[in-house]
Design a protein around this motif. Structure first.
Motif, mmCIF file in Angstrom:
data_model
loop_
_atom_site.group_PDB
_atom_site.id
_atom_site.type_symbol
_atom_site.label_atom_id
_atom_site.label_comp_id
_atom_site.label_asym_id
_atom_site.label_seq_id
_atom_site.Cartn_x
_atom_site.Cartn_y
_atom_site.Cartn_z
ATOM 1 N N LEU A 366 1.109 -0.431 0.080
ATOM 2 C CA LEU A 366 0.073 0.604 0.331
ATOM 3 C C LEU A 366 1.045 1.338 0.210
ATOM 4 C CD1 LEU A 366 -3.119 -1.474 2.571
ATOM 5 C CD2 LEU A 366 -2.856 -0.888 0.107
ATOM 6 N N GLY A 367 2.474 1.693 -0.372
ATOM 7 C CA GLY A 367 3.146 2.264 0.031
ATOM 8 C C GLY A 367 3.063 3.157 1.373
ATOM 9 N N LEU A 368 2.766 2.207 2.184
ATOM 10 C CA LEU A 368 2.340 3.146 3.382
ATOM 11 C C LEU A 368 3.638 2.531 4.902
ATOM 12 C CD1 LEU A 368 -1.287 1.513 4.583
ATOM 13 C CD2 LEU A 368 0.268 4.143 3.876
ATOM 14 N N LEU A 369 4.902 2.431 3.952
ATOM 15 C CA LEU A 369 6.481 1.850 4.295
ATOM 16 C C LEU A 369 7.103 3.193 4.300
ATOM 17 C CD1 LEU A 369 6.856 -2.116 5.396
ATOM 18 C CD2 LEU A 369 5.642 0.044 6.738
ATOM 19 N N ARG A 370 6.490 3.824 3.161
ATOM 20 C CA ARG A 370 8.348 4.894 2.330
ATOM 21 C C ARG A 370 8.272 5.871 2.971
ATOM 22 N NH1 ARG A 370 9.567 4.679 -3.299
ATOM 23 N NH2 ARG A 370 9.703 2.850 -2.864
ATOM 24 N N TRP A 371 8.600 6.755 3.471
ATOM 25 C CA TRP A 371 8.869 7.495 4.514
ATOM 26 C C TRP A 371 9.686 8.916 3.186
ATOM 27 C CZ3 TRP A 371 12.303 6.091 9.338
ATOM 28 C CH2 TRP A 371 11.228 5.251 10.150
ATOM 29 N N GLU A 372 9.756 9.693 4.292
ATOM 30 C CA GLU A 372 10.009 10.895 3.133
ATOM 31 C C GLU A 372 11.590 10.614 2.356
ATOM 32 O OE1 GLU A 372 12.069 13.968 6.884
ATOM 33 O OE2 GLU A 372 9.608 14.148 6.569
ATOM 34 N N ASP A 373 12.194 10.198 2.673
ATOM 35 C CA ASP A 373 13.570 10.009 2.591
ATOM 36 C C ASP A 373 13.415 9.212 1.332
ATOM 37 O OD1 ASP A 373 13.364 7.601 3.479
ATOM 38 O OD2 ASP A 373 14.659 7.642 4.786
ATOM 39 N N GLY A 374 12.516 8.951 0.702
ATOM 40 C CA GLY A 374 12.085 7.578 -0.146
ATOM 41 C C GLY A 374 12.400 5.985 -0.113
ATOM 42 N N GLN A 375 12.633 5.805 0.443
ATOM 43 C CA GLN A 375 12.956 4.902 1.423
ATOM 44 C C GLN A 375 12.285 3.654 2.417
ATOM 45 O OE1 GLN A 375 16.263 3.384 0.041
ATOM 46 N NE2 GLN A 375 15.976 4.816 -1.185
ATOM 47 N N ASP A 376 11.916 2.269 1.714
ATOM 48 C CA ASP A 376 10.969 1.874 3.159
ATOM 49 C C ASP A 376 11.117 1.526 4.076
ATOM 50 O OD1 ASP A 376 8.935 1.881 1.134
ATOM 51 O OD2 ASP A 376 9.059 0.019 -0.196
ATOM 52 N N HIS A 377 10.951 1.678 5.211
ATOM 53 C CA HIS A 377 11.450 1.163 6.614
ATOM 54 C C HIS A 377 10.320 0.572 7.166
ATOM 55 C CE1 HIS A 377 13.952 4.472 7.090
ATOM 56 N NE2 HIS A 377 13.339 4.967 5.907
ATOM 57 N N SER A 378 10.135 -0.351 8.605
ATOM 58 C CA SER A 378 9.522 -1.670 9.124
ATOM 59 C C SER A 378 8.155 -0.472 9.689
ATOM 60 C CB SER A 378 10.442 -1.400 10.485
ATOM 61 O OG SER A 378 11.941 -2.230 9.544
ATOM 62 N N LEU A 379 8.291 0.977 9.856
ATOM 63 C CA LEU A 379 6.556 1.131 10.381
ATOM 64 C C LEU A 379 6.865 2.272 9.213
ATOM 65 C CD1 LEU A 379 6.850 1.229 13.595
ATOM 66 C CD2 LEU A 379 5.806 -0.719 12.379
ATOM 67 N N PRO A 380 5.169 2.821 9.292
ATOM 68 C CA PRO A 380 5.294 3.690 8.805
ATOM 69 C C PRO A 380 5.479 4.509 9.224
ATOM 70 C CG PRO A 380 2.852 2.118 8.613
ATOM 71 C CD PRO A 380 3.870 1.389 9.290
ATOM 72 N N GLN A 381 6.292 6.144 8.689
ATOM 73 C CA GLN A 381 6.710 6.962 9.441
ATOM 74 C C GLN A 381 6.030 7.888 10.407
ATOM 75 O OE1 GLN A 381 9.420 9.755 7.023
ATOM 76 N NE2 GLN A 381 8.427 11.229 7.963
ATOM 77 N N ASP A 382 5.044 7.753 10.143
ATOM 78 C CA ASP A 382 3.871 8.725 11.165
ATOM 79 C C ASP A 382 3.975 7.250 12.909
ATOM 80 O OD1 ASP A 382 3.337 10.860 9.677
ATOM 81 O OD2 ASP A 382 1.787 10.623 9.200
ATOM 82 N N PHE A 383 3.645 5.919 12.414
ATOM 83 C CA PHE A 383 3.580 5.654 13.363
ATOM 84 C C PHE A 383 5.110 5.068 14.087
ATOM 85 C CE2 PHE A 383 0.476 2.907 11.623
ATOM 86 C CZ PHE A 383 -0.429 3.826 11.458
ATOM 87 N N ALA A 384 6.371 5.674 13.559
ATOM 88 C CA ALA A 384 7.540 5.482 14.278
ATOM 89 C C ALA A 384 7.855 6.766 14.769
ATOM 90 C CB ALA A 384 8.627 5.106 13.255
ATOM 91 N N ASP A 385 7.464 8.178 14.460
ATOM 92 C CA ASP A 385 7.683 9.186 15.243
ATOM 93 C C ASP A 385 6.751 9.496 16.804
ATOM 94 O OD1 ASP A 385 9.131 10.132 13.761
ATOM 95 O OD2 ASP A 385 8.204 10.706 11.921
ATOM 96 N N MET A 386 5.858 7.918 16.771
ATOM 97 C CA MET A 386 4.972 8.025 17.750
ATOM 98 C C MET A 386 5.509 7.218 17.899
ATOM 99 S SD MET A 386 0.872 8.328 16.380
ATOM 100 C CE MET A 386 0.085 8.511 14.617
ATOM 101 N N LEU A 387 6.731 6.771 18.763
ATOM 102 C CA LEU A 387 7.319 5.769 19.412
ATOM 103 C C LEU A 387 8.800 6.212 20.552
ATOM 104 C CD1 LEU A 387 7.371 2.295 17.346
ATOM 105 C CD2 LEU A 387 5.810 3.181 19.069
ATOM 106 N N GLY A 388 9.060 5.704 21.378
ATOM 107 C CA GLY A 388 10.550 5.984 22.266
ATOM 108 C C GLY A 388 10.367 7.549 22.368
#
Length: 522
Positions: A366-388
C-alpha cells in the motif's frame, strides 16, 4: 410535514439528528483508532511547546497553532485534549459538507453518503494528529462555503467573509494561499470575472491583510524564514515526490469513495443544476496543476475535496433516485464502508508496532512504509514518529539526577532535533529539570544561552568532532530500547559531559548565530 413542537420540516429535523449522530461517531472513532502503544507524534511535541513561546510567527508554522496549544495547556495538556482538537476540526468540516449538500437541495441520502466518504477516507487519518492540517482543511472548506454563498446570493458580505476566512487560514498554515491563487485564477477565467470590479472583494482582501499583518511583520523582522523553510522542505522532502504519484494519490485518498469525487467533476461540468457553481471545477483544476508543478505532497491538496464530496453526493443521489435504482443505495454505502473497514488496521495506529513489523508486506504493497527519504522502513513514518519519546525523556531525567546539585544552574540540556526537545519538555514538565534546547527548527530562537557551562546533558548522538576536543569527560548514560522508533534508527541515546573547556559557550553561541542566520536567509 412539520414537527408539531418545533415547527420545522420533518426532513430538516431528521437531517439534524443524523448530523449530530455522525459528529458523535466521528469524535468517538478518532479516539478508537489510537492504540495506547503509541505516544504523541514528533510534530505534536513541537506544536505543544509553542504555547511556552507565544509569538506572532514561527519557523515552521504561522502562530494560530501556538494559541491552540495554549488552550490545550489550560485544559490540562493531556493526551485527550491534544487529540480532541484535530478530531473537532474534522467534525466541523464534516458539518460544513453536510450544510453544502443541504444548500444544493440534496436529501438525507446525499448527506449520509458525503459524511461516510469523509469519515472513511484519509481525512480521518489526518484528524488523529495535532498538526495544522485539520484546521487547514476546515479553512479551505469554509472558504468554498463562502464562495458558494456568494455565487448563489451575490451578497457582498460573503466577499468580506472570504477575507476573514483567508486571513485566519493563513495564520494557521500558508498552504491556503495556493487555494486563493487557484480561486483567483478560476474566477478570472470564468463568467464571474466581473467580481474583480466589486469593491467588497478588495475590502475582503484588506481584512485578510489586517488579520495576517502581525505574522507578516514577524517574518520581515526575522528575515522571512518561511522562504528558508520552503527551500529546505523542497530539497529534503519534496525532491522525493513524484508528480505522477501525487496525481494518483488523489483518488486513493478516498478508496471506495473515489466515485463520489468523479461524480462531482462530471456533475459540475455537465449538470445544468450546478451551472452557477461550475467555477469550482476550475478552482480544483488550477490548484491541482499548481501543486503538481511544485511536486507537493499528496495531502497538501486535501482541502479541495470536501466541497467536491458535497457536489458528488448530490449528483449521485439524483442518478439513483428513480424506479429500481433507489435500491442500489445500500450498495454504494457498502462500497465506501467495507474497503475502509478492511484497511483500518493498516491506515491507523491500531496494531502494535511489533505486529506491523511482522506484516510489513501488507503495508509495503500500500506504499505505507515509504518515508520522506524515499526509502521503505519497518513502520509507517508517522507511526515510527510516535514511539520512544517518553523513554528519551526518562533518560534525560535520570542523567540530570547525576549532575551535582551545585552545578545544575550551569548545566545545558540539549537535543539533536525538535522532536526530542519537545518530548522532553512535555514529559518532564513538573520535574526539577530545565527546558530542553535544540539547534533545530524553532528552537534556534528559543535556545537558552549560557556564559558558563559545567555540565551538558545531551539527548541524541555523540557531539560533532569540533566539540569533542572541548569535552574532557563524556559518558553514555542511556541507550534506547525501542528498536522500531525513528529515534532509535538515528542512533539516539543519552550522554553526560563534564570537564568542559571555557571556550565551549562561545563555540555554541557562534554555531547558534550561524543557524539563526541560515533561517533568516543571511
Amino acid at each position: 410535514m412539520t414537527h408539531r413542537i418545533t415547527g420545522q420540516p420533518e426532513h430538516h429535523r431528521t437531517s439534524s439528528w443524523l448530523l449530530l449522530s455522525f459528529i458523535i461517531i466521528k469524535m468517538i472513532f478518532q479516539f478508537a483508532v489510537l492504540s495506547p502503544c503509541y505516544e504523541l507524534h514528533r510534530d505534536e511535541y513541537l506544536h505543544l511547546d509553542m504555547a511556552n513561546h507565544l509569538a506572532a510567527g514561527y519557523l515552521s508554522v504561522p502562530p494560530l497553532t501556538a494559541f491552540n496549544s495554549l488552550l490545550v495547556q489550560w485544559l490540562g495538556n493531556n493526551f485527550f485534549w491534544v487529540k480532541f482538537f484535530p478530531a473537532l476540526y474534522g467534525a466541523l468540516t464534516m458539518a460544513l459538507i453536510w450544510k453544502m449538500v443541504e444548500k444544493l437541495n440534496g436529501g438525507w441520502f446525499a448527506q449520509v453518503l458525503a459524511a461516510l466518504v469523509f469519515l472513511c477516507s484519509g481525512f480521518s487519518r489526518m484528524n488523529i494528529l495535532y498538526q495544522p492540517n485539520s484546521f487547514d482543511i476546515l479553512a479551505w472548506t469554509a472558504l468554498f462555503w463562502c464562495l458558494m454563498q456568494y455565487l448563489q446570493t451575490r451578497k457582498n458580505k460573503w466577499l468580506l467573509w472570504m477575507g476573514v476566512v483567508t486571513g485566519i487560514g493563513i495564520l494557521n498554515k500558508y498552504n491556503i494561499i495556493f487555494l486563493v491563487i487557484g480561486m483567483a485564477g478560476a474566477l478570472g477565467l470564468s463568467a464571474h470575472r466581473k467580481v474583480y470590479k466589486n469593491k467588497y472583494l478588495y475590502t475582503g482582501m484588506g481584512i485578510a491583510l489586517v488579520i495576517i499583518a502581525p505574522n507578516i511583520i514577524w517574518q520581515l523582522q526575522h528575515g522571512m524564514p518561511v522562504l528558508h523553510h520552503m527551500k529546505e522542505l523542497s530539497e529534503s522532502q519534496l525532491v522525493h515526490v513524484s508528480r505522477i504519484s501525487f496525481l494518483g494519490d488523489q483518488l486513493l485518498f478516498f478508496m471506495g469513495g473515489a466515485f463520489i469525487v468523479v461524480a462531482a467533476a462530471i456533475g459540475l461540468i455537465f449538470s445544468p443544476g450546478f451551472r452557477p457553481y461550475r467555477v469550482i471545477i476550475g478552482v480544483y483544476a488550477l490548484t491541482i496543476l499548481l501543486f503538481t508543478y511544485l511536486r507537493a505532497k499528496s495531502y497538501y491538496a486535501a482541502g479541495l475535496y470536501p466541497v467536491l464530496l458535497a457536489f458528488g453526493s448530490v449528483y449521485w443521489e439524483r442518478i439513483f433516485t428513480h424506479d429500481w435504482t433507489r435500491y442500489l443505495r445500500l450498495l454504494w454505502l457498502a462500497l465506501i464502508v467495507v474497503p475502509f473497514a478492511l484497511l483500518v488496521n493498516v491506515i491507523f495506529p491500531v496494531m502494535k508496532p511489533a505486529q506491523i513489523s511482522e506484516k510489513a508486506g501488507k503495508f509495503k504493497k500500500l506504499g505505507l512504509l515509504r518515508w520522506e527519504d524515499g526509502q521503505d522502513h519497518s513502520l509507517p513514518q508517522d507511526f515510527a514518529d510516535m514511539l520512544g519519546w517518553r523513554e528519551l525523556a526518562d533518560m534525560a531525567w535520570q542523567t540530570w539526577q547525576r549532575v551535582p546539585e551545585a552545578d545544575r544552574p550551569y548545566t545545558l540540556l540539549i537535543c539533536d532535533n525538535y522532536g526530542e526537545a519537545g518530548a522532553l519538555n512535555y514529559y518532564n514538565k513538573g520535574r526539577n529539570i530545565p527546558l530542553a534546547n535544540a539547534m533545530n527548527a524553532d528552537y534556534v530562537f528559543w535556545f537558552h544561552e549560557m556564559d558558563t557551562i559545567r555540565y551538558i546533558v545531551k539527548i541524541g548522538t555523540k557531539p560533532e568532532a569540533e566539540y569533542m576536543k572541548m569535552i574532557g569527560h563524556m559518558e553514555q548514560t542511556g541507550i534506547m530500547k525501542d528498536t522500531l522508533s525513528r529515534e532509535y534508527q538515528s542512533g539516539a541515546g543519552a550522554w553526560l559531559m563534564s570537564d568542559l573547556s571555557p571556550d565551549l559557550p562561545a563555540a555554541l553561541k557562534m554555531a547558534l548565530r550561524e543557524k539563526q542566520n541560515v533561517y533568516r536567509g543571511r
